[in-house]
Write a protein that holds these residues in place. Sequence first.
Motif, PDB file in Angstrom:
ATOM      1  N   HIS A  79     -16.245  15.922 -76.394  1.00  0.00           N
ATOM      2  CA  HIS A  79     -16.679  17.072 -77.198  1.00  0.00           C
ATOM      3  C   HIS A  79     -18.154  17.389 -76.946  1.00  0.00           C
ATOM      4  O   HIS A  79     -18.519  18.538 -76.679  1.00  0.00           O
ATOM      5  N   TRP A  80     -19.001  16.369 -77.032  1.00  0.00           N
ATOM      6  CA  TRP A  80     -20.438  16.601 -76.891  1.00  0.00           C
ATOM      7  C   TRP A  80     -20.823  16.941 -75.459  1.00  0.00           C
ATOM      8  O   TRP A  80     -21.763  17.711 -75.235  1.00  0.00           O
ATOM      9  N   LYS A  81     -20.098  16.405 -74.491  1.00  0.00           N
ATOM     10  CA  LYS A  81     -20.351  16.767 -73.097  1.00  0.00           C
ATOM     11  C   LYS A  81     -20.087  18.260 -72.904  1.00  0.00           C
ATOM     12  O   LYS A  81     -20.875  18.962 -72.255  1.00  0.00           O
ATOM     13  N   GLN A  82     -19.025  18.759 -73.489  1.00  0.00           N
ATOM     14  CA  GLN A  82     -18.692  20.182 -73.408  1.00  0.00           C
ATOM     15  C   GLN A  82     -19.747  21.031 -74.118  1.00  0.00           C
ATOM     16  O   GLN A  82     -20.191  22.051 -73.598  1.00  0.00           O
ATOM     17  N   ARG A  83     -20.141  20.629 -75.339  1.00  0.00           N
ATOM     18  CA  ARG A  83     -21.162  21.388 -76.083  1.00  0.00           C
ATOM     19  C   ARG A  83     -22.481  21.445 -75.306  1.00  0.00           C
ATOM     20  O   ARG A  83     -23.131  22.478 -75.262  1.00  0.00           O
ATOM     21  N   LEU A  84     -22.873  20.329 -74.699  1.00  0.00           N
ATOM     22  CA  LEU A  84     -24.118  20.306 -73.921  1.00  0.00           C
ATOM     23  C   LEU A  84     -24.019  21.231 -72.724  1.00  0.00           C
ATOM     24  O   LEU A  84     -24.950  21.986 -72.434  1.00  0.00           O
ATOM     25  N   SER A  85     -22.888  21.223 -72.064  1.00  0.00           N
ATOM     26  CA  SER A  85     -22.670  22.097 -70.913  1.00  0.00           C
ATOM     27  C   SER A  85     -22.763  23.563 -71.316  1.00  0.00           C
ATOM     28  O   SER A  85     -23.375  24.373 -70.622  1.00  0.00           O
ATOM     29  N   GLU A  86     -22.180  23.911 -72.448  1.00  0.00           N
ATOM     30  CA  GLU A  86     -22.199  25.291 -72.941  1.00  0.00           C
ATOM     31  C   GLU A  86     -23.589  25.726 -73.385  1.00  0.00           C
ATOM     32  O   GLU A  86     -23.921  26.907 -73.339  1.00  0.00           O
TER      33      GLU A  86
END
Length: 115
Positions: A79-86
């Motif tokens: 989840h946090w990897k995706q949020r950071l990428s976005e």
Amino acid sequence: MEYSFEIVGVSPVLEFFNHQQAIRQQRHAGAEYLGSYQCTLDAFITSIEDLPMRQNWRLDRIVDSVINFWLNNADQISHWKQRLSEAGTENLLVARVGDVEALRAEFEFLLNYDV
């Protein structure tokens, strides 16, 4: 001493820097906040090694808490990897590491605080 590690969010670099400066002035007893441009175990272990160690904190146990988090929370990490990428390149992933007893005392104080 037992330690807690958790990812708390994504923050613009400047806001994270300002928050760190404010904490340093207050000498916040229970926790340290870490920032990383990457959502990887290695990145957070490296950021822990760069922390000014508090008296009586044990680096090996802090690293163990990060590793345990990484092994037991694959969904959160994803989840946090995706949020950071976005969020883009001007942002950091922020995590908190702290002494469990000091954090517990701090939270209990906040919950019992009369306004």
